[in-house]
Design a protein around this motif. Structure first.
Motif, PDB file in Angstrom:
ATOM      1  N   ALA B   2      47.789  33.484  35.675  1.00 31.41           N
ATOM      2  CA  ALA B   2      47.701  32.936  37.034  1.00 31.41           C
ATOM      3  C   ALA B   2      47.780  34.036  38.074  1.00 31.41           C
ATOM      4  O   ALA B   2      48.671  34.050  38.905  1.00 31.41           O
ATOM      5  CB  ALA B   2      48.818  31.924  37.248  1.00 31.41           C
ATOM      6  N   SER B   3      46.874  34.987  38.016  1.00 32.19           N
ATOM      7  CA  SER B   3      46.955  36.062  39.001  1.00 32.19           C
ATOM      8  C   SER B   3      46.428  35.564  40.339  1.00 32.19           C
ATOM      9  O   SER B   3      45.591  34.670  40.398  1.00 32.19           O
ATOM     10  CB  SER B   3      46.161  37.274  38.530  1.00 32.19           C
ATOM     11  N   PRO B   4      46.937  36.138  41.435  1.00 34.95           N
ATOM     12  CA  PRO B   4      46.449  35.732  42.761  1.00 34.95           C
ATOM     13  C   PRO B   4      44.931  35.909  42.863  1.00 34.95           C
ATOM     14  O   PRO B   4      44.255  35.146  43.543  1.00 34.95           O
ATOM     15  CB  PRO B   4      47.166  36.683  43.712  1.00 34.95           C
ATOM     16  N   ARG B   5      44.411  36.896  42.160  1.00 37.00           N
ATOM     17  CA  ARG B   5      42.971  37.146  42.223  1.00 37.00           C
ATOM     18  C   ARG B   5      42.189  35.951  41.661  1.00 37.00           C
ATOM     19  O   ARG B   5      41.127  35.610  42.173  1.00 37.00           O
ATOM     20  CB  ARG B   5      42.645  38.439  41.445  1.00 37.00           C
ATOM     21  N   VAL B   6      42.737  35.333  40.605  1.00 35.36           N
ATOM     22  CA  VAL B   6      42.047  34.169  40.030  1.00 35.36           C
ATOM     23  C   VAL B   6      41.926  33.068  41.082  1.00 35.36           C
ATOM     24  O   VAL B   6      40.880  32.451  41.250  1.00 35.36           O
ATOM     25  CB  VAL B   6      42.783  33.635  38.780  1.00 35.36           C
ATOM     26  N   ARG B   7      43.023  32.874  41.827  1.00 40.64           N
ATOM     27  CA  ARG B   7      42.983  31.828  42.862  1.00 40.64           C
ATOM     28  C   ARG B   7      42.007  32.176  43.972  1.00 40.64           C
ATOM     29  O   ARG B   7      41.326  31.322  44.512  1.00 40.64           O
ATOM     30  CB  ARG B   7      44.377  31.612  43.438  1.00 40.64           C
ATOM     31  N   GLN B   8      41.951  33.465  44.262  1.00 36.71           N
ATOM     32  CA  GLN B   8      41.009  33.923  45.294  1.00 36.71           C
ATOM     33  C   GLN B   8      39.572  33.621  44.853  1.00 36.71           C
ATOM     34  O   GLN B   8      38.757  33.141  45.641  1.00 36.71           O
ATOM     35  CB  GLN B   8      41.183  35.426  45.448  1.00 36.71           C
ATOM     36  N   ILE B   9      39.286  33.890  43.575  1.00 35.59           N
ATOM     37  CA  ILE B   9      37.947  33.624  43.036  1.00 35.59           C
ATOM     38  C   ILE B   9      37.662  32.128  43.101  1.00 35.59           C
ATOM     39  O   ILE B   9      36.594  31.690  43.533  1.00 35.59           O
ATOM     40  CB  ILE B   9      37.831  34.126  41.574  1.00 35.59           C
ATOM     41  N   LEU B  10      38.647  31.331  42.708  1.00 37.80           N
ATOM     42  CA  LEU B  10      38.465  29.877  42.720  1.00 37.80           C
ATOM     43  C   LEU B  10      38.193  29.380  44.132  1.00 37.80           C
ATOM     44  O   LEU B  10      37.326  28.533  44.350  1.00 37.80           O
ATOM     45  CB  LEU B  10      39.700  29.179  42.141  1.00 37.80           C
ATOM     46  N   LEU B  11      38.938  29.947  45.074  1.00 38.04           N
ATOM     47  CA  LEU B  11      38.753  29.542  46.473  1.00 38.04           C
ATOM     48  C   LEU B  11      37.331  29.850  46.910  1.00 38.04           C
ATOM     49  O   LEU B  11      36.665  29.046  47.558  1.00 38.04           O
ATOM     50  CB  LEU B  11      39.767  30.283  47.350  1.00 38.04           C
ATOM     51  N   GLU B  12      36.857  31.025  46.490  1.00 38.25           N
ATOM     52  CA  GLU B  12      35.522  31.459  46.891  1.00 38.25           C
ATOM     53  C   GLU B  12      34.441  30.565  46.277  1.00 38.25           C
ATOM     54  O   GLU B  12      33.501  30.168  46.953  1.00 38.25           O
ATOM     55  CB  GLU B  12      35.328  32.913  46.441  1.00 38.25           C
ATOM     56  N   VAL B  13      34.571  30.231  45.003  1.00 36.87           N
ATOM     57  CA  VAL B  13      33.473  29.506  44.352  1.00 36.87           C
ATOM     58  C   VAL B  13      33.618  27.987  44.446  1.00 36.87           C
ATOM     59  O   VAL B  13      32.630  27.271  44.351  1.00 36.87           O
ATOM     60  CB  VAL B  13      33.260  29.933  42.877  1.00 36.87           C
ATOM     61  N   LEU B  14      34.842  27.496  44.630  1.00 35.66           N
ATOM     62  CA  LEU B  14      35.024  26.039  44.646  1.00 35.66           C
ATOM     63  C   LEU B  14      34.860  25.430  46.032  1.00 35.66           C
ATOM     64  O   LEU B  14      34.549  24.261  46.168  1.00 35.66           O
ATOM     65  CB  LEU B  14      36.406  25.667  44.117  1.00 35.66           C
ATOM     66  N   THR B  15      35.107  26.232  47.063  1.00 37.15           N
ATOM     67  CA  THR B  15      35.061  25.681  48.413  1.00 37.15           C
ATOM     68  C   THR B  15      33.625  25.299  48.779  1.00 37.15           C
ATOM     69  O   THR B  15      32.712  26.107  48.671  1.00 37.15           O
ATOM     70  CB  THR B  15      35.606  26.701  49.428  1.00 37.15           C
ATOM     71  N   ASP B  16      33.468  24.063  49.180  1.00 36.17           N
ATOM     72  CA  ASP B  16      32.133  23.587  49.533  1.00 36.17           C
ATOM     73  C   ASP B  16      31.678  24.190  50.853  1.00 36.17           C
ATOM     74  O   ASP B  16      32.468  24.343  51.768  1.00 36.17           O
ATOM     75  CB  ASP B  16      32.144  22.058  49.688  1.00 36.17           C
ATOM     76  N   PRO B  17      30.382  24.493  50.971  1.00 35.59           N
ATOM     77  CA  PRO B  17      29.857  24.877  52.285  1.00 35.59           C
ATOM     78  C   PRO B  17      30.029  23.679  53.228  1.00 35.59           C
ATOM     79  O   PRO B  17      30.043  22.545  52.757  1.00 35.59           O
ATOM     80  CB  PRO B  17      28.374  25.142  52.033  1.00 35.59           C
TER      81      PRO B  17
END
Lengths: 238, 240
Positions: B2-17
């Protein structure tokens, strides 16, 4: 400090919270506090739907009963419920104009000293998991920029929650995914075995399996496994 | 994990335009695109895996990435299958030099597709294998430790996305995207069952027979499977 500087600090602070063993509740509290500061509100609460779809308060800027009650009430009516149901922002609600739409909520919120409220969704790919509710003692109108900012804060909370949930139930979900994949494969293989051994079409093979499963109250994947390992033959199914 | 980077990636790819609800495919496309932007690779793909092997391609950023997956599925071997089976990354910075671990056709066919280096990362939860994240590069060269860490965080994010998809599915069923991918391969499993009867062998051996035929005739596993299912090809000893 300019607004941009404050915003930058908030995101750094949030990133610092997201350490390996971060506490989701801590993060949600921080989000409530910072959203109140950045969006000039007086109180905020974050509510999430539990497994039965009841909205539960997960974090709030104060533990004041009057505020918590405003969120509990919204299981029946209110902007947070509307936001949760539609997945859309319900912003810039001036309470004195909404006595008709949410009479009980409006009365309770006004009695608690609030003039305006906003509700922002915690949503991901169309699924809404909760809402951030903001309360203001003065009339408040949020700009598009304010709303984008509030939504960005909500998105951070959503991803943190999702990740937490995936880690917490990862073994179970992974097993379900793996076994559902495997049983599909076995069912297709069994269709092939039946089709070739009884010289019937694949669709007829599936019908045979499904009917046998229904008659004997067995799972399709159990029957499929028996067919592929030879314990069950086409003749047994007819 | 559960690294912070994983969450950052998830935020980037999961957030809808804004004003748009992304499909699961779009989320996986964004994951590949973000990874290609983050480390020096040319393409990426995500495939489902079971203990029995390749279970279908979920997403590929370009034609070589897709070709790489199809090749490994046809051959039943290759770095992504090893990564999944052994539960560890398989790093091939110079495929021409080290690709001979697999059947002779593998390195040559990969080179034909323009692939010079492959990096495969398992998507797994404990001992449970779900899939693999495959990266390729047109030029040889290793990933440095930071790039490797980044790829591992993307693999972790991809695992979370798969689990999140499955979270929304009823128990015992697959999320529609996963089901669609799995169903895209149904002919291979149907043909395996049919060939096991025709050639009077077990399922594992039946699949090997189909693979050998695909390899010998330079066609894809999927094409041969379709021929078997449509009864244009029969593996009976009398050749009927």
């Amino acid at each position: 400090m300019t607004r941009e500087q404050r915003l930058g600090r908030v995101f750094v602070e949030l990133a610092d919270t997201l350490v390996d063993d971060f506490d989701v509740i801590d993060l949600l509290h921080l989000l409530c506090e910072r959203s109140v500061e950045l969006l000039d509100a007086d109180a905020a609460g974050l509510i999430l739907a539990d497994q039965r779809g009841r909205l539960q308060v997960m974090a709030s800027t104060t533990e004041e009963a009057r505020l918590l009650e405003l969120f509990v009430l919204q299981n029946d009516e209110g902007p947070c419920l509307d936001c949760y149901t539609t997945g859309q922002q319900v912003a810039n609600v001036n309470l004195d104009e909404f006595s008709h739409r949410w009479p009980r909520f409006q009365a309770a919120a006004t009695a608690a000293g609030y003039a305006s409220t906003h509700a922002l969704p915690l949503r991901l790919r169309g699924q809404v998991i909760g809402t951030l509710g903001l309360f203001c003692s003065q009339r408040s109108t949020l700009s598009e920029d304010d709303l984008d900012l509030g939504q960005a804060l909500c998105d951070i909370a959503t991803v943190a929650l999702l990740h937490e949930r995936a880690i917490r139930s990862s073994e179970l979900l992974a097993e379900q995914l793996q076994s559902a994949l495997n049983s599909r494969i076995v069912i297709e293989q069994a269709k092939g075995v039946l089709a070739a051994s009884a010289d019937i079409a694949l669709s007829a093979a599936f019908t045979l399996m499904r009917d046998h499963a229904r008659r004997n109250h067995l799972r399709l994947s159990t029957i499929a496994t028996d067919i592929t390992n030879g314990t069950l033959t086409a003749a047994d199914l007819e | 994990m559960a690294s912070p980077r994983v969450r950052q990636i998830l935020l980037e790819v999961l957030t809808d335009p804004p004003g748009h609800t992304s499909t699961a495919e779009q989320v996986l496309d964004r994951l590949c695109a973000a990874l290609i932007g983050a480390i020096p690779i040319d393409g990426a793909g995500v495939a489902l895996m079971t203990s029995a092997g390749h279970a279908g391609l979920l997403v590929a950023s370009d034609a070589p990435a897709a070709a790489l997956e199809n090749l490994q599925q046809t051959l039943g071997e290759g770095p992504c299958l090893d990564a999944s089976r052994e539960g560890r990354p398989v790093l091939l910075p110079d495929l021409a030099r080290t690709g001979s671990t697999w059947s002779p056709g593998f390195a040559a066919s990969a080179a034909d597709a323009g692939v010079a280096a492959i990096f495969a990362f398992p998507l797994q939860v404990g001992a449970i294998r779900l899939g693999v994240l495959d990266l390729y590069r047109r030029t040889t060269g290793a990933l440095d430790s930071l790039e490797l860490a980044e790829a591992l965080d993307f693999a972790s994010a991809a695992t979370t996305i798969l689990l999140d998809l499955q979270h929304g599915a009823p128990p015992g069923e697959l999320h529609p995207l996963l089901a669609e991918v799995a169903d895209g391969h149904r002919e291979i499993h149907q043909a395996t069952g049919m060939v096991s009867v025709q050639a009077a062998v077990g399922l594992t051996e039946a699949l090997l027979l189909i693979r050998a035929h695909a390899y010998a005739t330079e066609r894809s596993l999927f094409d041969i499977a379709k021929d078997v299912v449509h009864r244009r090809l029969n593996f009976s000893s009398d050749g009927a």
